[in-house]
Scaffold this motif. Structure first.
Motif, PDB file in Angstrom:
ATOM      1  N   GLU A 137      -2.986   0.087  -4.434  1.00 26.13           N
ATOM      2  CA  GLU A 137      -2.876  -0.967  -3.437  1.00 26.13           C
ATOM      3  C   GLU A 137      -2.300  -2.251  -4.020  1.00 26.13           C
ATOM      4  O   GLU A 137      -2.224  -3.270  -3.330  1.00 26.13           O
ATOM      5  CB  GLU A 137      -4.253  -1.259  -2.837  1.00 26.13           C
ATOM      6  CG  GLU A 137      -4.877  -0.075  -2.135  1.00 26.13           C
ATOM      7  CD  GLU A 137      -6.231  -0.412  -1.528  1.00 26.13           C
ATOM      8  OE1 GLU A 137      -6.516  -1.616  -1.373  1.00 26.13           O
ATOM      9  OE2 GLU A 137      -6.982   0.514  -1.217  1.00 26.13           O
ATOM     10  N   GLY A 138      -1.917  -2.209  -5.287  1.00 29.41           N
ATOM     11  CA  GLY A 138      -1.385  -3.409  -5.908  1.00 29.41           C
ATOM     12  C   GLY A 138      -2.432  -4.462  -6.156  1.00 29.41           C
ATOM     13  O   GLY A 138      -2.132  -5.661  -6.169  1.00 29.41           O
ATOM     14  N   LYS A 139      -3.689  -4.043  -6.374  1.00 31.39           N
ATOM     15  CA  LYS A 139      -4.783  -4.984  -6.627  1.00 31.39           C
ATOM     16  C   LYS A 139      -5.399  -4.677  -7.978  1.00 31.39           C
ATOM     17  O   LYS A 139      -5.696  -3.525  -8.285  1.00 31.39           O
ATOM     18  CB  LYS A 139      -5.843  -4.885  -5.533  1.00 31.39           C
ATOM     19  CG  LYS A 139      -5.347  -5.313  -4.164  1.00 31.39           C
ATOM     20  CD  LYS A 139      -6.446  -5.214  -3.123  1.00 31.39           C
ATOM     21  CE  LYS A 139      -5.953  -5.666  -1.760  1.00 31.39           C
ATOM     22  NZ  LYS A 139      -7.000  -5.575  -0.725  1.00 31.39           N
ATOM     23  N   LEU A 140      -5.588  -5.717  -8.768  1.00 31.46           N
ATOM     24  CA  LEU A 140      -6.168  -5.575 -10.094  1.00 31.46           C
ATOM     25  C   LEU A 140      -7.235  -6.650 -10.278  1.00 31.46           C
ATOM     26  O   LEU A 140      -7.073  -7.788  -9.816  1.00 31.46           O
ATOM     27  CB  LEU A 140      -5.093  -5.724 -11.175  1.00 31.46           C
ATOM     28  CG  LEU A 140      -3.973  -4.679 -11.168  1.00 31.46           C
ATOM     29  CD1 LEU A 140      -2.874  -5.099 -12.125  1.00 31.46           C
ATOM     30  CD2 LEU A 140      -4.498  -3.309 -11.534  1.00 31.46           C
ATOM     31  N   LEU A 159      -2.522  -5.150   6.000  1.00 32.33           N
ATOM     32  CA  LEU A 159      -3.904  -4.850   6.367  1.00 32.33           C
ATOM     33  C   LEU A 159      -4.749  -6.044   5.964  1.00 32.33           C
ATOM     34  O   LEU A 159      -4.930  -6.323   4.780  1.00 32.33           O
ATOM     35  CB  LEU A 159      -4.387  -3.574   5.664  1.00 32.33           C
ATOM     36  CG  LEU A 159      -5.855  -3.199   5.882  1.00 32.33           C
ATOM     37  CD1 LEU A 159      -6.139  -2.952   7.353  1.00 32.33           C
ATOM     38  CD2 LEU A 159      -6.228  -1.968   5.065  1.00 32.33           C
ATOM     39  N   SER A 160      -5.254  -6.763   6.965  1.00 36.06           N
ATOM     40  CA  SER A 160      -6.031  -7.965   6.685  1.00 36.06           C
ATOM     41  C   SER A 160      -7.350  -7.604   6.023  1.00 36.06           C
ATOM     42  O   SER A 160      -7.959  -6.570   6.319  1.00 36.06           O
ATOM     43  CB  SER A 160      -6.290  -8.742   7.973  1.00 36.06           C
ATOM     44  OG  SER A 160      -5.081  -9.223   8.514  1.00 36.06           O
ATOM     45  N   SER A 161      -7.799  -8.477   5.145  1.00 36.13           N
ATOM     46  CA  SER A 161      -9.039  -8.245   4.411  1.00 36.13           C
ATOM     47  C   SER A 161     -10.204  -8.876   5.152  1.00 36.13           C
ATOM     48  O   SER A 161     -10.081  -9.970   5.706  1.00 36.13           O
ATOM     49  CB  SER A 161      -8.934  -8.820   3.000  1.00 36.13           C
ATOM     50  OG  SER A 161     -10.178  -8.781   2.344  1.00 36.13           O
ATOM     51  N   ASP A 184      -0.435  -5.699   1.428  1.00 35.91           N
ATOM     52  CA  ASP A 184       0.902  -5.421   1.939  1.00 35.91           C
ATOM     53  C   ASP A 184       1.139  -3.917   1.861  1.00 35.91           C
ATOM     54  O   ASP A 184       1.119  -3.330   0.775  1.00 35.91           O
ATOM     55  CB  ASP A 184       1.937  -6.182   1.110  1.00 35.91           C
ATOM     56  CG  ASP A 184       3.343  -6.052   1.675  1.00 35.91           C
ATOM     57  OD1 ASP A 184       3.513  -5.338   2.684  1.00 35.91           O
ATOM     58  OD2 ASP A 184       4.266  -6.667   1.113  1.00 35.91           O
ATOM     59  N   LEU A 185       1.352  -3.272   3.015  1.00 35.66           N
ATOM     60  CA  LEU A 185       1.519  -1.818   3.004  1.00 35.66           C
ATOM     61  C   LEU A 185       2.783  -1.402   2.272  1.00 35.66           C
ATOM     62  O   LEU A 185       2.908  -0.245   1.860  1.00 35.66           O
ATOM     63  CB  LEU A 185       1.545  -1.278   4.441  1.00 35.66           C
ATOM     64  CG  LEU A 185       0.297  -1.563   5.287  1.00 35.66           C
ATOM     65  CD1 LEU A 185       0.369  -0.800   6.599  1.00 35.66           C
ATOM     66  CD2 LEU A 185      -0.965  -1.198   4.540  1.00 35.66           C
ATOM     67  N   ILE A 217       1.459  11.864   3.852  1.00 37.37           N
ATOM     68  CA  ILE A 217       0.521  12.290   4.894  1.00 37.37           C
ATOM     69  C   ILE A 217      -0.903  11.932   4.488  1.00 37.37           C
ATOM     70  O   ILE A 217      -1.697  11.440   5.304  1.00 37.37           O
ATOM     71  CB  ILE A 217       0.659  13.803   5.148  1.00 37.37           C
ATOM     72  CG1 ILE A 217       2.014  14.114   5.790  1.00 37.37           C
ATOM     73  CG2 ILE A 217      -0.455  14.313   6.053  1.00 37.37           C
ATOM     74  CD1 ILE A 217       2.307  15.592   5.920  1.00 37.37           C
ATOM     75  N   GLU A 218      -1.249  12.155   3.235  1.00 34.47           N
ATOM     76  CA  GLU A 218      -2.593  11.816   2.761  1.00 34.47           C
ATOM     77  C   GLU A 218      -2.854  10.322   2.900  1.00 34.47           C
ATOM     78  O   GLU A 218      -3.918   9.900   3.371  1.00 34.47           O
ATOM     79  CB  GLU A 218      -2.751  12.247   1.303  1.00 34.47           C
ATOM     80  CG  GLU A 218      -2.782  13.742   1.089  1.00 34.47           C
ATOM     81  CD  GLU A 218      -2.892  14.113  -0.378  1.00 34.47           C
ATOM     82  OE1 GLU A 218      -2.817  13.189  -1.219  1.00 34.47           O
ATOM     83  OE2 GLU A 218      -3.068  15.291  -0.683  1.00 34.47           O
ATOM     84  N   GLN A 219      -1.883   9.505   2.498  1.00 36.41           N
ATOM     85  CA  GLN A 219      -2.109   8.066   2.526  1.00 36.41           C
ATOM     86  C   GLN A 219      -2.087   7.529   3.957  1.00 36.41           C
ATOM     87  O   GLN A 219      -2.811   6.579   4.282  1.00 36.41           O
ATOM     88  CB  GLN A 219      -1.057   7.355   1.678  1.00 36.41           C
ATOM     89  CG  GLN A 219      -1.500   5.993   1.213  1.00 36.41           C
ATOM     90  CD  GLN A 219      -0.834   5.588  -0.075  1.00 36.41           C
ATOM     91  OE1 GLN A 219       0.056   6.259  -0.572  1.00 36.41           O
ATOM     92  NE2 GLN A 219      -1.248   4.474  -0.638  1.00 36.41           N
ATOM     93  N   PHE A 220      -1.277   8.102   4.814  1.00 36.22           N
ATOM     94  CA  PHE A 220      -1.277   7.727   6.227  1.00 36.22           C
ATOM     95  C   PHE A 220      -2.652   8.001   6.839  1.00 36.22           C
ATOM     96  O   PHE A 220      -3.211   7.163   7.553  1.00 36.22           O
ATOM     97  CB  PHE A 220      -0.187   8.519   6.960  1.00 36.22           C
ATOM     98  CG  PHE A 220      -0.090   8.223   8.428  1.00 36.22           C
ATOM     99  CD1 PHE A 220       0.767   7.246   8.905  1.00 36.22           C
ATOM    100  CD2 PHE A 220      -0.847   8.941   9.343  1.00 36.22           C
ATOM    101  CE1 PHE A 220       0.856   6.975  10.261  1.00 36.22           C
ATOM    102  CE2 PHE A 220      -0.767   8.678  10.701  1.00 36.22           C
ATOM    103  CZ  PHE A 220       0.091   7.688  11.163  1.00 36.22           C
ATOM    104  N   HIS A 221      -3.188   9.182   6.570  1.00 37.51           N
ATOM    105  CA  HIS A 221      -4.500   9.546   7.098  1.00 37.51           C
ATOM    106  C   HIS A 221      -5.584   8.614   6.535  1.00 37.51           C
ATOM    107  O   HIS A 221      -6.484   8.170   7.264  1.00 37.51           O
ATOM    108  CB  HIS A 221      -4.801  10.999   6.733  1.00 37.51           C
ATOM    109  CG  HIS A 221      -6.112  11.506   7.244  1.00 37.51           C
ATOM    110  ND1 HIS A 221      -6.492  11.398   8.554  1.00 37.51           N
ATOM    111  CD2 HIS A 221      -7.142  12.122   6.607  1.00 37.51           C
ATOM    112  CE1 HIS A 221      -7.685  11.929   8.719  1.00 37.51           C
ATOM    113  NE2 HIS A 221      -8.114  12.366   7.552  1.00 37.51           N
TER     114      HIS A 221
END
Length: 723
Positions: free
Chosen positions: A314-317, A643-645, A653-654, A679-683
């Motif tokens: 998700e680009g979060k560290l 996707l707001s936190s 940011d998707l 598909i996995e990440q969309f779900h």
């Protein structure tokens, strides 16, 4: 800033103290003798093997050279030169590791004395108390451990340049006396210069043997392959040398095992003697407590690094690895610690292990005796100048070295934000399972909201309790039928996938012309009709569900006090808009799954059939192109969404999610894997959004006085719909 008064008090405690010197144990002296012999004998055996092979070549030419003078035919020339080529290749593979040994170091940051004067003063004072020379360099690392040794390998050992490496999680979690005990243990190793010198040499020898056995000579490998391709005759002798290398490796396996045994024996004795330094400084009881706590911190560090991998996509560290380890240490339950202690008590060590067991270490230090000298209860962070900033700067440097150009400073988040977000993610997943009585189905959960969320709001006076009861009644009466319809639809979709797979591969199958096919196009038409009927029934349920969710939205802002509800209400419009966009893509995702099944069937047949079929390959490329195009059509609208936190942190940011950048151009197999990941990440994204709405609805129901929904029965969970 550190507490100067506490630091001064700690240093004064050590000013006039000195421990009784730790005598070298007989087992340590024996280990030195064994290691010294091994350092001489193992390389000697290594060279003797190479010398023996060279002697065989000399004997060969000494015998054959006399006969070759009488042979005039050039056809015997390969027989004359072949052994030299084979032996030269074999010796090159055996000697290559000696000249290309690679030494890897942990990511470390060197602390300058002017930056951390208190820490350097504390270590120097401990060195004086222990009677050892202080280190010239002190470094920090993210590991939950401490290390001591030469600063620049063997050359640094010869010059007497010493380095102390401190794990930041230890300073974060330990008191000064515990932290000082671990530092004393490492400083005790500086009194074992001969042992450290022999360990450094033995590890170099181990590296040689390992690289011969593991065949890591990639450059030499490529050179010999190219040479054998260009010169066919030489290639035969090179292959013969490679076969001899396989046999020779058995000798190096034995050499490596012997080196492991000797090194392990010496390191264990060094640990025993270093433990005595620690015990004489902080006492037997604190030593036991510190050693056990060190194991707990290492367990917490492992958990923290594993969880960190969940944030990376998700680009979060996390911006402070030491604080993240401390957070996981606090989360370890008493039952987990009890089981961990039991495991430690039952653990046995092999002869090659570098550290003795916990019980052996405790028995060893009982002989040391002595009264504790360092008794400060202050936190170890008081020894550092601005410890939090040090941890954050090191964490950024660690990410930069690990991720290189992929790392961006805006990826960093504080520990509290990320841990709160993970907690809410977990709670939302549980709420989702309670509302849907199991995992969410990939083709369901549309929540068909009215087109205008604020419709009729002015003339509608909501009754929270009545709406909550109405929603609960719907859940109890119709949810079972709804789940049954969802599973029925998935079964029909799986049948359609299988039918299309068979029909697509039928022209290329190895079968008799008159053999009857299990499926026909009529089967697909029948399945489409059945799926349409089930989909209409599902749509009725989802329309009613959406209406109830719409009505609940009128009093979401009336929910009682909660730690995350205010931020969740701010993010609610973003969740609704994102969910509506995802639901619009569901039919496209269903088609994507159908095409993906066809590509999978063609790939399986290609692997099973050794013969190349041009028509099948062209069809496979065509289907892979369709797969790529459909994925891009679904991905494009999502790339610019966020996707707001609900935890007060920055939005996700998707466009940073890896799967949403896939598939890149490549072969059918790469595009197939990329589509599966998407598909996995969309779900997963839909589940996260709907789970948040479910969590809000649960808070609303609780505020209205309703009991929580029961946990779902695992038997009610749907079949796996992704594959």
């Amino acid at each position: 800033m550190p507490d100067q008064e506490a630091v001064s008090r700690t240093l004064n405690e050590l000013k006039h103290q000195k421990i009784q010197p730790v005598a070298k144990s007989p087992r340590y002296l024996l280990a030195l003798l064994v290691a010294a012999c091994a350092v001489i004998l193992l390389p000697a055996a290594y060279l003797a093997l190479i010398t023996g092979l060279s002697s065989l070549l000399w004997v060969y030419y000494d015998y054959l050279g006399w006969k070759f003078n009488h042979i005039q035919d050039l056809m015997w020339l390969p027989l004359y030169l072949g052994p030299a080529i084979s032996l030269a290749t074999l010796v090159a593979f055996l000697l290559y590791p000696v000249f290309t040994t690679r030494i890897t170091h942990l990511t470390q940051k060197v602390l300058e004395p002017k930056e951390q004067p208190t820490l350097y003063a504390f270590v120097a004072q401990l060195s004086r108390v222990l009677g050892v020379k202080p280190p010239q360099l002190i470094s920090v690392t993210h590991e939950a451990n401490a290390f001591a040794g030469p600063a620049d390998g063997l050359w640094g050992m010869l010059r007497g340049k010493r380095r102390l490496v401190i794990g930041l999680p230890l300073a974060e979690l330990l008191s000064v006396k515990q932290f000082g005990g671990i530092i004393a243990h490492e400083l005790g190793h500086f009194s074992q210069r001969n042992g450290q010198f022999l360990v450094t040499l033995m590890r170099m020898v181990q590296s040689w043997f390992h690289r011969v056995v593991a065949d890591e000579n990639h450059n030499l490998e490529r050179f010999t392959q190219r040479l054998s391709q260009e010169w066919r005759v030489i290639g035969i002798f090179i292959m013969f040398a490679r076969a001899l290398l396989v046999i020779t490796r058995f000798f190096f396996v034995a050499f490596g095992a012997a080196a492991d045994l000797v090194t392990g024996f010496l390191l264990r004795q060094m640990e025993y003697d270093a433990d005595r330094y620690e015990a004489r400084l902080i006492g037997m009881d604190v030593f036991t407590e510190t050693t056990r706590e060190l194991f707990y911190i290492q367990l917490a560090h492992e958990l923290a690094m594993n969880e960190l991998l969940l944030y990376v996509p998700e680009g979060k560290l996390v911006d402070n690895l030491a604080a993240f380890t401390a957070y996981h240490r606090q989360r370890i339950s008493g039952e987990t610690l009890r089981r961990f202690n039991q495991l430690q008590a039952e653990t046995t060590r092999s002869l090659s292990d570098s550290h003795p067991t916990f019980q052996k270490r405790i028995e060893n230090v009982r002989k040391a005796g002595g009264q504790a000298i360092l008794v400060s209860e202050e936190r170890a962070t008081s020894l550092f100048q601005d410890f939090s900033e040090l941890c954050r700067s090191f964490t950024s440097a660690y990410y930069r070295a690990l991720l290189k150009e992929q790392f961006q400073p805006n990826m960093l988040h504080d520990v509290e934000t990320l841990t709160l977000q993970r907690k809410i993610e977990h709670e939302a997943g549980q709420a989702l399972a309670r509302f849907y009585r199991g995992p969410l189905n990939l083709s369901s959960g549309s929540l068909r909201f009215p087109s205008r969320w604020e419709r009729d709001k002015k003339g509608f006076v909501p009754n929270p309790l009545a709406l909550a009861k109405q929603a609960r009644r719907f859940f109890e009466e119709e949810q079972a039928d709804y789940r049954r319809l969802l599973n029925q639809y998935e079964v029909l979709l799986q049948q359609k996938m299988q039918c299309q797979r068979v029909l697509l591969c039928a022209p290329f199958a190895q079968s008799e012309p008159n053999e009857s096919k299990p499926f026909s196009h009529n089967h697909i038409e029948i399945l489409n009709g059945q799926m349409l009927k089930v989909r209409r029934l599902i749509a009725r349920h989802e329309t009613r569900q959406g209406l109830l969710w719409w009505q609940r939205g009128f009093f979401f802002d009336q929910i009682g006090h909660s730690t995350w509800v205010p931020e969740a209400l701010k993010a609610l419009p973003n969740w609704r808009a994102l969910l509506r966009l995802l639901n619009q893509s569901l039919p496209k995702v269903e088609q994507l799954r159908l095409v993906r099944a066809e590509v999978a069937a063609l790939l399986e047949q290609e692997q099973a059939d050794a013969k190349r079929n041009r028509a099948r390959d062209l069809l496979l490329k065509q289907k892979a192109t369709t797969l790529y195009t459909m994925t891009r059509v679904i991905v494009e609208p999502l790339l610019h969404q966020k996707l707001s936190s609900e935890s007060g942190g920055r939005e996700t940011d998707l466009g940073t999610l890896p799967a949403f950048h896939q598939p890149r151009h490549g072969g059918p197999r790469e595009i197939f894997k990329a589509a599966t990941l998407f598909i996995e990440q969309f779900h997963d994204l839909r589940c996260r959004v709907i789970g948040r709405l479910c969590l809000l609805a649960e808070h609303a129901d609780t505020d209205a006085g309703l009991d929580p929904l029961p946990q779902p029965d695992p038997a009610d969970a749907p079949t796996n719909v992704l594959f």
